[in-house]
Design a protein around this motif. Structure first.
Motif, PDB file in Angstrom:
ATOM      1  N   SER A   1      -4.146 -35.099 -18.943  1.00  0.00           N
ATOM      2  CA  SER A   1      -4.800 -36.343 -18.552  1.00  0.00           C
ATOM      3  C   SER A   1      -5.659 -36.088 -17.323  1.00  0.00           C
ATOM      4  CB  SER A   1      -3.778 -37.448 -18.279  1.00  0.00           C
ATOM      5  OG  SER A   1      -2.941 -37.103 -17.190  1.00  0.00           O
ATOM      6  N   TYR A   2      -6.639 -36.945 -17.144  1.00  0.00           N
ATOM      7  CA  TYR A   2      -7.618 -36.731 -16.073  1.00  0.00           C
ATOM      8  C   TYR A   2      -8.102 -38.077 -15.551  1.00  0.00           C
ATOM      9  CZ  TYR A   2     -12.243 -35.723 -14.042  1.00  0.00           C
ATOM     10  OH  TYR A   2     -13.336 -35.665 -13.217  1.00  0.00           O
ATOM     11  N   LEU A   3      -8.218 -38.150 -14.221  1.00  0.00           N
ATOM     12  CA  LEU A   3      -8.735 -39.362 -13.594  1.00  0.00           C
ATOM     13  C   LEU A   3      -9.504 -38.975 -12.347  1.00  0.00           C
ATOM     14  CD1 LEU A   3      -8.884 -42.453 -13.359  1.00  0.00           C
ATOM     15  CD2 LEU A   3      -6.760 -42.366 -12.050  1.00  0.00           C
ATOM     16  N   ARG A   4     -10.703 -39.509 -12.226  1.00  0.00           N
ATOM     17  CA  ARG A   4     -11.532 -39.227 -11.056  1.00  0.00           C
ATOM     18  C   ARG A   4     -12.010 -40.533 -10.455  1.00  0.00           C
ATOM     19  NH1 ARG A   4     -17.010 -40.559  -9.482  1.00  0.00           N
ATOM     20  NH2 ARG A   4     -17.680 -38.978  -7.981  1.00  0.00           N
ATOM     21  N   THR A   5     -12.016 -40.611  -9.124  1.00  0.00           N
ATOM     22  CA  THR A   5     -12.558 -41.773  -8.441  1.00  0.00           C
ATOM     23  C   THR A   5     -13.428 -41.306  -7.289  1.00  0.00           C
ATOM     24  OG1 THR A   5     -11.998 -43.917  -7.440  1.00  0.00           O
ATOM     25  CG2 THR A   5     -10.654 -42.034  -6.781  1.00  0.00           C
ATOM     26  N   HIS A   6     -14.336 -42.163  -6.866  1.00  0.00           N
ATOM     27  CA  HIS A   6     -15.256 -41.819  -5.780  1.00  0.00           C
ATOM     28  C   HIS A   6     -14.593 -42.078  -4.440  1.00  0.00           C
ATOM     29  CE1 HIS A   6     -18.835 -42.025  -3.165  1.00  0.00           C
ATOM     30  NE2 HIS A   6     -19.383 -41.227  -4.065  1.00  0.00           N
ATOM     31  N   TRP A   7     -15.047 -41.355  -3.414  1.00  0.00           N
ATOM     32  CA  TRP A   7     -14.515 -41.513  -2.068  1.00  0.00           C
ATOM     33  C   TRP A   7     -14.613 -42.956  -1.573  1.00  0.00           C
ATOM     34  CZ3 TRP A   7     -12.004 -37.926   0.872  1.00  0.00           C
ATOM     35  CH2 TRP A   7     -12.056 -36.605   0.452  1.00  0.00           C
TER      36      TRP A   7
ATOM     37  N   ARG B   1     -36.357 -30.443 -16.475  1.00  0.00           N
ATOM     38  CA  ARG B   1     -35.534 -31.466 -17.119  1.00  0.00           C
ATOM     39  C   ARG B   1     -34.058 -31.103 -16.996  1.00  0.00           C
ATOM     40  NH1 ARG B   1     -37.418 -35.417 -20.605  1.00  0.00           N
ATOM     41  NH2 ARG B   1     -35.759 -36.669 -21.516  1.00  0.00           N
ATOM     42  N   THR B   2     -33.267 -32.052 -16.555  1.00  0.00           N
ATOM     43  CA  THR B   2     -31.830 -31.820 -16.440  1.00  0.00           C
ATOM     44  C   THR B   2     -31.189 -31.875 -17.826  1.00  0.00           C
ATOM     45  OG1 THR B   2     -31.445 -34.181 -16.051  1.00  0.00           O
ATOM     46  CG2 THR B   2     -31.736 -32.782 -14.118  1.00  0.00           C
ATOM     47  N   GLU B   3     -30.292 -30.950 -18.063  1.00  0.00           N
ATOM     48  CA  GLU B   3     -29.620 -30.870 -19.350  1.00  0.00           C
ATOM     49  C   GLU B   3     -28.118 -31.029 -19.165  1.00  0.00           C
ATOM     50  OE1 GLU B   3     -31.208 -30.788 -22.114  1.00  0.00           O
ATOM     51  OE2 GLU B   3     -33.230 -30.290 -21.389  1.00  0.00           O
ATOM     52  N   ALA B   4     -27.490 -31.592 -20.174  1.00  0.00           N
ATOM     53  CA  ALA B   4     -26.036 -31.727 -20.140  1.00  0.00           C
ATOM     54  C   ALA B   4     -25.400 -30.349 -20.301  1.00  0.00           C
ATOM     55  CB  ALA B   4     -25.572 -32.660 -21.249  1.00  0.00           C
ATOM     56  N   CYS B   5     -24.412 -30.065 -19.481  1.00  0.00           N
ATOM     57  CA  CYS B   5     -23.745 -28.763 -19.545  1.00  0.00           C
ATOM     58  C   CYS B   5     -22.708 -28.771 -20.668  1.00  0.00           C
ATOM     59  CB  CYS B   5     -23.072 -28.456 -18.216  1.00  0.00           C
ATOM     60  SG  CYS B   5     -24.219 -28.392 -16.820  1.00  0.00           S
ATOM     61  N   PRO B   6     -22.463 -27.618 -21.300  1.00  0.00           N
ATOM     62  CA  PRO B   6     -21.480 -27.552 -22.395  1.00  0.00           C
ATOM     63  C   PRO B   6     -20.070 -27.840 -21.900  1.00  0.00           C
ATOM     64  CG  PRO B   6     -22.203 -25.348 -21.748  1.00  0.00           C
ATOM     65  CD  PRO B   6     -23.101 -26.316 -21.032  1.00  0.00           C
TER      66      PRO B   6
ATOM     67  N   ASP C   1     -35.150 -42.431 -18.423  1.00  0.00           N
ATOM     68  CA  ASP C   1     -34.301 -42.212 -17.264  1.00  0.00           C
ATOM     69  C   ASP C   1     -35.124 -41.617 -16.128  1.00  0.00           C
ATOM     70  OD1 ASP C   1     -32.342 -41.689 -15.460  1.00  0.00           O
ATOM     71  OD2 ASP C   1     -31.335 -40.138 -16.643  1.00  0.00           O
ATOM     72  N   SER C   2     -35.145 -42.284 -14.981  1.00  0.00           N
ATOM     73  CA  SER C   2     -35.960 -41.817 -13.865  1.00  0.00           C
ATOM     74  C   SER C   2     -35.392 -40.552 -13.226  1.00  0.00           C
ATOM     75  CB  SER C   2     -36.099 -42.915 -12.808  1.00  0.00           C
ATOM     76  OG  SER C   2     -34.830 -43.261 -12.277  1.00  0.00           O
ATOM     77  N   TYR C   3     -34.146 -40.206 -13.559  1.00  0.00           N
ATOM     78  CA  TYR C   3     -33.520 -38.997 -13.009  1.00  0.00           C
ATOM     79  C   TYR C   3     -33.555 -37.825 -13.985  1.00  0.00           C
ATOM     80  CZ  TYR C   3     -31.603 -41.620  -9.055  1.00  0.00           C
ATOM     81  OH  TYR C   3     -31.457 -42.372  -7.912  1.00  0.00           O
ATOM     82  N   ARG C   4     -34.280 -37.944 -15.079  1.00  0.00           N
ATOM     83  CA  ARG C   4     -34.216 -36.907 -16.118  1.00  0.00           C
ATOM     84  C   ARG C   4     -34.788 -35.567 -15.656  1.00  0.00           C
ATOM     85  NH1 ARG C   4     -38.353 -40.320 -17.170  1.00  0.00           N
ATOM     86  NH2 ARG C   4     -40.370 -39.543 -17.906  1.00  0.00           N
ATOM     87  N   TYR C   5     -35.602 -35.565 -14.614  1.00  0.00           N
ATOM     88  CA  TYR C   5     -36.129 -34.312 -14.076  1.00  0.00           C
ATOM     89  C   TYR C   5     -35.497 -33.962 -12.726  1.00  0.00           C
ATOM     90  CZ  TYR C   5     -39.738 -34.873 -17.653  1.00  0.00           C
ATOM     91  OH  TYR C   5     -40.412 -35.027 -18.850  1.00  0.00           O
TER      92      TYR C   5
ATOM     93  N   GLU D   1     -19.208 -36.790 -10.686  1.00  0.00           N
ATOM     94  CA  GLU D   1     -19.353 -38.083 -11.346  1.00  0.00           C
ATOM     95  C   GLU D   1     -19.353 -37.888 -12.863  1.00  0.00           C
ATOM     96  OE1 GLU D   1     -22.910 -39.713  -9.821  1.00  0.00           O
ATOM     97  OE2 GLU D   1     -24.219 -38.182 -10.688  1.00  0.00           O
ATOM     98  N   LYS D   2     -19.050 -38.956 -13.591  1.00  0.00           N
ATOM     99  CA  LYS D   2     -18.776 -38.847 -15.019  1.00  0.00           C
ATOM    100  C   LYS D   2     -19.963 -38.362 -15.832  1.00  0.00           C
ATOM    101  CE  LYS D   2     -19.723 -43.768 -15.889  1.00  0.00           C
ATOM    102  NZ  LYS D   2     -19.166 -45.043 -16.406  1.00  0.00           N
ATOM    103  N   GLN D   3     -21.194 -38.523 -15.317  1.00  0.00           N
ATOM    104  CA  GLN D   3     -22.348 -38.015 -16.038  1.00  0.00           C
ATOM    105  C   GLN D   3     -22.367 -36.488 -16.061  1.00  0.00           C
ATOM    106  OE1 GLN D   3     -22.398 -40.294 -13.693  1.00  0.00           O
ATOM    107  NE2 GLN D   3     -23.687 -42.039 -14.237  1.00  0.00           N
ATOM    108  N   ARG D   4     -21.625 -35.869 -15.139  1.00  0.00           N
ATOM    109  CA  ARG D   4     -21.612 -34.406 -15.060  1.00  0.00           C
ATOM    110  C   ARG D   4     -20.300 -33.798 -15.537  1.00  0.00           C
ATOM    111  NH1 ARG D   4     -24.577 -36.040 -10.503  1.00  0.00           N
ATOM    112  NH2 ARG D   4     -26.685 -35.177 -10.529  1.00  0.00           N
ATOM    113  N   ILE D   5     -19.186 -34.400 -15.146  1.00  0.00           N
ATOM    114  CA  ILE D   5     -17.877 -33.796 -15.406  1.00  0.00           C
ATOM    115  C   ILE D   5     -16.927 -34.839 -15.961  1.00  0.00           C
ATOM    116  CG2 ILE D   5     -15.840 -32.858 -14.235  1.00  0.00           C
ATOM    117  CD1 ILE D   5     -17.671 -31.262 -12.453  1.00  0.00           C
ATOM    118  N   ASP D   6     -16.144 -34.448 -16.976  1.00  0.00           N
ATOM    119  CA  ASP D   6     -15.122 -35.342 -17.516  1.00  0.00           C
ATOM    120  C   ASP D   6     -13.936 -34.509 -17.992  1.00  0.00           C
ATOM    121  OD1 ASP D   6     -15.736 -34.354 -20.110  1.00  0.00           O
ATOM    122  OD2 ASP D   6     -17.273 -35.886 -20.382  1.00  0.00           O
ATOM    123  N   GLN D   7     -13.014 -35.139 -18.705  1.00  0.00           N
ATOM    124  CA  GLN D   7     -11.769 -34.456 -19.081  1.00  0.00           C
ATOM    125  C   GLN D   7     -12.026 -33.253 -19.973  1.00  0.00           C
ATOM    126  OE1 GLN D   7      -8.586 -37.026 -20.290  1.00  0.00           O
ATOM    127  NE2 GLN D   7      -7.332 -35.389 -21.122  1.00  0.00           N
ATOM    128  N   ARG D   8     -13.135 -33.253 -20.719  1.00  0.00           N
ATOM    129  CA  ARG D   8     -13.420 -32.136 -21.619  1.00  0.00           C
ATOM    130  C   ARG D   8     -13.737 -30.838 -20.880  1.00  0.00           C
ATOM    131  NH1 ARG D   8     -18.191 -34.828 -24.795  1.00  0.00           N
ATOM    132  NH2 ARG D   8     -18.589 -35.487 -22.639  1.00  0.00           N
TER     133      ARG D   8
END
Length: 332
Positions: free
Chosen positions: A97-103, A56-61, A37-41, A84-91
Motif C-alpha cells: 500500500s502507498y500513501l503520499r501527502t504534501h508538506w 516536451r515532458t513525458e510520463a516515466c515508465p 496543458d501549459s506545463y507540457r514543455y 506529486e501524483k502526476q510523477r510518482i504513484d504506487q506503481r
C-alpha cells in the motif's frame, strides 16, 4: 447587426472566462482537447518561452504495473512536487500500500500494526530549511476509525487577492497555451535575450548557456537558494528538527523513518554560479544526524547532465529512476 456582434462577443469571451477560471470546466476542456496543458514543455519553459529549452515532458515508465507486491509493506511519503501524483504513484514501488501527502497538507491515517510501516520525508533542497524549522506534524495518526487516505482536512480559505491571481493565471493558460501562441512568445523571448540580454526574471541561465534554472535556487538573497549563507548554528538546529521528527513518528507506530533530500537542479548542473552552501552534503554527513537517509547526491553528481529535465526544475526519468531504485532498495 452591430449590437448582435457585441452580444455574441460578450457571450463568447464570458464563456472563455468562466471555463478558464473554473478548475473543473478547464480540466474538462483539456480532456476534450479544447486547450492544451501549459506545463507540457516544462515549468521553466513555461516561464521563459526560450525555444532552446523547449522539451516536451513525458510520463516515466512504471516498474510495478503488472507485478502486485506480495510483501506486507505500507509506504508513506510526506513530499513536495517531486513526488506529486502526476510523477510518482504506487506503481513505482514494490509495496502493498502507498500513501503520499504534501508538506502543506494535513492528513489523518491509521497504521496497520501487522504491516511494516515506512515513512519517507522527501524534500527538495530549496525547502529543507523551511520544512524542518518547525515541528513536522503533517501526518496525524488516528487510534480510532480510519479516515479516507484521500480525504485531507479542509484547506484554509484563500485571500481574495490570491483567488484573483490564480484565476488570472488559469485564464491565461487556458487561452494562450496553444503552439501557435507559444511560437509568438518564443519569438519575443528570443529577441529579448539576443538583443537586450533579458529574460523572465523567474529564471536564470547557467554560464555555459546549456541549462535554464529557477531563480529561487540561484538568487543568493533567498533562503531557498543554493548560494544563501547556511551557518552551522542553523544546521545544528535543523538536524535536531529532523531527528525529533523521526522520533515523533516512530513513537506513533512507524517502523522506519527516512530523510530524502532532492538536490536543487542548480546545485548539480551549475554550482559555480555562486558560493555553494553544500546543504545536502552537510546535512547528510552531520555527526549528530540519527535519521537514515536516501542518498542520491553522489549519483546525481556523477550523471549531472542526465538527471534533470532540460526545460523543467524537476528530474528527468533517468534521475527519477535513480531515486526510485534507492527507495525500493530500502523497502526490499
Amino acid at each position: 447587426m452591430k449590437k448582435v456582434l457585441q452580444y455574441v462577443s460578450l457571450a463568447f469571451f464570458s464563456m472563455l472566462w468562466v471555463i478558464g477560471c473554473h478548475p473543473i470546466l478547464s480540466r474538462e476542456a483539456l480532456e476534450l482537447g479544447l486547450t492544451e496543458d501549459s506545463y507540457r514543455y516544462g515549468d521553466l519553459y513555461r516561464l521563459s518561452n526560450l525555444p532552446q529549452f523547449k522539451e516536451r515532458t513525458e510520463a516515466c515508465p512504471k516498474k510495478f504495473v503488472n507485478t502486485p507486491s506480495k510483501n506486507n509493506i505500507a509506504l508513506y511519503i510526506i513530499g513536495d512536487s517531486f513526488t506529486e501524483k502526476q510523477r510518482i504513484d504506487q506503481r513505482d514501488f514494490n509495496v502493498k500500500s502507498y500513501l503520499r501527502t504534501h508538506w502543506n497538507d494535513s492528513l489523518e491515517v491509521q497504521l496497520n500494526p501487522e504491516q511494516r510501516n515506512i515513512l519517507i520525508l522527501e524534500t527538495v533542497e530549496r525547502h529543507f530549511r523551511e520544512h524542518f524549522a518547525v515541528p513536522v506534524r503533517t501526518l496525524k495518526i488516528s487510534q480510532a476509525s480510519v479516515k479516507s487516505p484521500l480525504a485531507n482536512e479542509a484547506p484554509q480559505p484563500k485571500s481574495w487577492d490570491a483567488i484573483l491571481h490564480e484565476s488570472e493565471e488559469a485564464l491565461a493558460s487556458f487561452v494562450f497555451s496553444s503552439d501557435f501562441f507559444l511560437k509568438i512568445k518564443e519569438w519575443k523571448a528570443a529577441l529579448n535575450l539576443a538583443w537586450f540580454g533579458r529574460h523572465n526574471d523567474q529564471v536564470a541561465i547557467s554560464p555555459d548557456g546549456k541549462n535554464i534554472l529557477f531563480c529561487w535556487d540561484t538568487d543568493s538573497t533567498r533562503i531557498t537558494s543554493s548560494f544563501n549563507a547556511f551557518p552551522d548554528t542553523e544546521l545544528n538546529k535543523l538536524i535536531k528538527g529532523v531527528n525529533a521528527t523521526k522520533d515523533y513518528y516512530l513513537s506513533l507506530g512507524f517502523d522506519e523513518v527516512y530523510l530524502a533530500i532532492i538536490p536543487n537542479k542548480t546545485s548539480i548542473v551549475a554550482p559555480e554560479m555562486g558560493n555553494y552552501n553544500h546543504l545536502v552534503e552537510r546535512v547528510q554527513n552531520h555527526p549528530a544526524l540519527r535519521t537514515p537517509i536516501i542518498d542520491v547526491w553522489g549519483l546525481f553528481n556523477q550523471h549531472s547532465t542526465e538527471v534533470y529535465a532540460l526545460s523543467d526544475t524537476h528530474w528527468s526519468c533517468y534521475g527519477q529512476g535513480i531515486w526510485l531504485q534507492k527507495v525500493n532498495e530500502v523497502v526490499k
